[in-house]
Design a protein around this motif. Sequence first.
Motif, PDB file in Angstrom:
ATOM      1  N   ALA A   1     -49.048 138.801 -13.085  1.00  0.00           N
ATOM      2  CA  ALA A   1     -47.741 139.038 -13.251  1.00  0.00           C
ATOM      3  C   ALA A   1     -46.975 137.589 -12.896  1.00  0.00           C
ATOM      4  O   ALA A   1     -45.965 137.252 -13.029  1.00  0.00           O
ATOM      5  N   PHE A   2     -47.631 136.824 -12.033  1.00  0.00           N
ATOM      6  CA  PHE A   2     -47.174 135.395 -11.617  1.00  0.00           C
ATOM      7  C   PHE A   2     -47.627 134.255 -12.502  1.00  0.00           C
ATOM      8  O   PHE A   2     -47.744 133.177 -12.112  1.00  0.00           O
TER       9      PHE A   2
ATOM     10  N   SER B   1     -44.478 131.621  -4.802  1.00  0.00           N
ATOM     11  CA  SER B   1     -43.160 131.807  -5.063  1.00  0.00           C
ATOM     12  C   SER B   1     -42.833 132.888  -5.932  1.00  0.00           C
ATOM     13  O   SER B   1     -41.751 133.027  -6.210  1.00  0.00           O
ATOM     14  N   GLY B   2     -43.801 133.711  -6.129  1.00  0.00           N
ATOM     15  CA  GLY B   2     -43.635 134.889  -6.955  1.00  0.00           C
ATOM     16  C   GLY B   2     -43.259 136.115  -6.499  1.00  0.00           C
ATOM     17  O   GLY B   2     -43.805 136.475  -5.358  1.00  0.00           O
ATOM     18  N   ARG B   3     -42.237 136.892  -7.151  1.00  0.00           N
ATOM     19  CA  ARG B   3     -42.137 138.464  -6.687  1.00  0.00           C
ATOM     20  C   ARG B   3     -42.084 139.260  -7.888  1.00  0.00           C
ATOM     21  O   ARG B   3     -41.231 138.592  -8.835  1.00  0.00           O
TER      22      ARG B   3
ATOM     23  N   LEU C   1     -44.505 143.622  -6.275  1.00  0.00           N
ATOM     24  CA  LEU C   1     -45.646 142.939  -6.004  1.00  0.00           C
ATOM     25  C   LEU C   1     -45.271 141.532  -5.477  1.00  0.00           C
ATOM     26  O   LEU C   1     -44.315 140.945  -6.353  1.00  0.00           O
ATOM     27  N   ARG C   2     -45.825 141.206  -4.461  1.00  0.00           N
ATOM     28  CA  ARG C   2     -45.451 139.872  -3.977  1.00  0.00           C
ATOM     29  C   ARG C   2     -46.589 138.843  -4.118  1.00  0.00           C
ATOM     30  O   ARG C   2     -47.750 139.188  -4.343  1.00  0.00           O
TER      31      ARG C   2
ATOM     32  N   THR D   1     -39.192 148.671 -16.990  1.00  0.00           N
ATOM     33  CA  THR D   1     -38.584 147.614 -16.822  1.00  0.00           C
ATOM     34  C   THR D   1     -39.203 146.663 -15.882  1.00  0.00           C
ATOM     35  O   THR D   1     -39.509 147.184 -14.614  1.00  0.00           O
ATOM     36  N   PHE D   2     -39.620 145.545 -16.449  1.00  0.00           N
ATOM     37  CA  PHE D   2     -40.429 144.597 -15.409  1.00  0.00           C
ATOM     38  C   PHE D   2     -39.753 143.320 -15.247  1.00  0.00           C
ATOM     39  O   PHE D   2     -39.231 142.685 -16.038  1.00  0.00           O
ATOM     40  N   THR D   3     -39.434 142.815 -13.940  1.00  0.00           N
ATOM     41  CA  THR D   3     -38.770 141.663 -13.611  1.00  0.00           C
ATOM     42  C   THR D   3     -39.512 140.950 -12.828  1.00  0.00           C
ATOM     43  O   THR D   3     -40.166 141.573 -11.608  1.00  0.00           O
ATOM     44  N   ARG D   4     -39.547 139.585 -12.840  1.00  0.00           N
ATOM     45  CA  ARG D   4     -40.231 138.630 -12.181  1.00  0.00           C
ATOM     46  C   ARG D   4     -39.391 137.488 -11.689  1.00  0.00           C
ATOM     47  O   ARG D   4     -38.636 136.988 -12.552  1.00  0.00           O
ATOM     48  N   PHE D   5     -39.559 137.165 -10.470  1.00  0.00           N
ATOM     49  CA  PHE D   5     -38.979 136.049  -9.844  1.00  0.00           C
ATOM     50  C   PHE D   5     -39.868 134.966  -9.493  1.00  0.00           C
ATOM     51  O   PHE D   5     -41.006 135.396  -8.835  1.00  0.00           O
TER      52      PHE D   5
END
Length: 646
Positions: A166-167, A174-176, A467-468, A488-492
Motif C-alpha cells: 500500500a505504501f 511516511s505512509g498510513r 495500516l501504518r 474505500t481505500f485511502t493512503r497518506f
Amino acid sequence: ADGLARASFDIPAFNGTVRVMAIAWSETGIGQAEADVLVRDPVVVTASLPRFLSPGDDARMLLEITHATGPTGEMPLRVSGSPGLELGLMPFSINLGEEETTRLSVPLSAGATTGLQEISVSLTTPDGRVLTRDLALPVQVNDPEVAETSVIGLDPGQTFTLDAAAFTGFRPGSGRATISAGPLARFDAPGLLAMLDRYPYGCTEQVTSQAMPLLYLSSVAKAMELTTADDLDRRIAQAIDEVLVNQAVNGGFGLWAAYSGDLWLDAYVTDFLSRARAQGYAVPDLAFSRALDNLRNEVAFYPDFEAGGEDLAYALMVLAREGAASMGDLRYYADVKSGEFGTPMALGQLGAALAMYGDQPRADAMFRAGYALYQAQAEGSEDPVWRADYGSQRRDAAGLLTLAVDAGTDAVPIPDLARALAPAGRPVSTQEAVWSLLAANALIDADPISDFTIDGQPVAEPLVEVLRAGDTQTRAITNTDSERHALTFTRFGVPEGATEAFGNGYRINRSYVTLDGQPADPANVPVGTRLVALLTVTPFEGREARLMVSDPLPAGFEIDNPNLIRGGDIRALDGFGLSDVATHTEFRQDRFLAAVDWRGGDSFRLGYIVRAVTPGAFHHPAASVEDMYRPQYRAQTASARLVVTE
C-alpha cells in the motif's frame, strides 16, 4: 533534635546554579532564608544538537567537555545513538587538565527512520565515576503530504489484501493507509477522520472541525487508534478550551484570536458547543450563554438582504435547537425570503430550525428549495469567489443531506445526494470533511454493513482497518455476501524523490537575500549568517480565498527574531517589497506559517529572517500556498539542498 531540618530533592540533568529557599515559623515568629547553590558534575558535558533533522541530512553534534573539580587525566568517552542515526568517528578518550575544556565535533547523519532518536554520551572520570547525558533528536519529514483515495469493488468470494504494498511510491516511514466498508466507505469516513487528525493548522474553524466528528464517530476513531476512551474526553475538552480562548467579550469568536464580526463562525462554534453540552461535556455556562446572546443580538439586528443569509440561517438553527429562536422570524424568512438565501445548506438549516419547532410543512418546503438550488448550482463550475461561510458545493451537499436526515424529511432524495458525496479524488477542506462525516453518521443505521471477513474472521462493525508504515502484518478482507460490494481505500504519505514545483490557481516562489538585499546562494551559507527568506505568491487570475502559506525550514536554519513580524513591525525588512497582509503568523521550530485573506489577481510577498545555526548539508522542503477551503487550488516550490559551512 539538633536544630537542623533536612530535605533532599531529585532534579533533572542540570549544570548551573539553583536557588534554595526556606521558611520557618512558629506561633510567635517567622524567618526565611535563601541561598544559591552550584549544581554540576565534576566534568561538565554540554551537547549542542540541531532542533531536528530530515532523512538524509548530514550535520554535527558539538560536545564541549569542561573539567570542574576532581581528578584530571585520561577519560574514556563513548557516544552511541539509535539505529536511525549514524555517528561519525571520534576519539575513544580525552585528556583533561585542571579546569580545561575540550571541544569535539561529532559527524551526524539521519537515516530513513523517522521519529524521536536517542543519543547517549558517557564519560568516565579517572576515579571511576560514569557521567551520562541522554539526548533526543527528532527526525521528521516536512515535505508536503499527499492523500490518494480509490474505490475497490469486490465480487462475491473475492479477497483484497492490505499489506506493505500500500505504501509503494512513498518515502519509508511516511505512509498510513485506511480501508473501510459500508456507509463509512461510501463517504470515506476513516480517511476523512485521519485527514482531520493530521491537519497541521489550528484556527478556530479547524479546531472545531477536528472535534465535531468525535462527538459521533468515537467508535471509528478508536478503531483507527486515533484516540482511546480516556483520550477522547480529553481531546474534546481541549477543543472546547481552545475555541473559548478565541471568544470575544460580546460572545463572538475570532478565527485566530479573540475578536468578533464573523456570524457564520460564531454559529458554527456555538453549534459545536451546543452538541458537546448535549452529550455531557462540560461547557462553561457563562461562555455558552454569551455565545447564544451574541447570536440573538446578531439575528435581531440582521440587515435585509437580496442574496446571501448563510450566517443568519445557521444562527437561527442553533438558536432553535436551544429553544431560543423566534417562530415569527423562522416563518418570515421561510415565507418571504426563502428565494434569496444563497446556498442549499442555508435553506437546509432554515428547514431544520422549522422542523425543531414542529412546522414540518414549511421545513419540507425549505428542503425542497435547498435541493433545487443544489441541482442548479451543480450544473455549472464553481467560481473561486469569497465565501463567508467557508463552504463549497460539496460541503453544501453534505450539510443538506445531514440536516435532511436529522429532520426526518422526505423532501430531499437522500440517495442522490449520497452519490454526490462519493470520495472526491482530490483534497478536501475541513468543512467538506466534517459535514461528510456527519452525513456518514446520519446514514450509518440506515445502511448496515455487508458481510465481510478479515483473515477468515467475521467483522464486528464498523469495518475499519488501518495500516501504518513499518507494520508487517497482512490483512485479507473477503466479501462473503452474494452481491458485489465496495471498499474505500485511502493512503497518506510523502512521495519518494524530490518534490517538483507545481501550481493550480497559484504560483509560489522562494528566494533568499542578504540583509543588504543581495541574492544569497543556499548552496553555501556560512554558519551564523542572517538571511531574509522571501515568499512571493501570484494568483493565476482574480481569485478570492483564505490562504495558508507554509515554508518548512531546513534543519540548519532557525527563525531569527520572529517578534518583528508577530508584532506587525516589518520596518527591519524595509526595501524588500513585503506586503503587510498576513492575518496570522506562526514561527514554529520547523516552519514559518502565515494566513492571508486575499482577493484579486495581484501578487503579494511575505518575508522573515533566518539564521544559519548548524553546519552540514540539509534537505530543504518545498514551500507551499493553499486555499484552505478549496484545497485543490494550491502551489508549491521544488525541494532543494542547503549547505551551511563552518
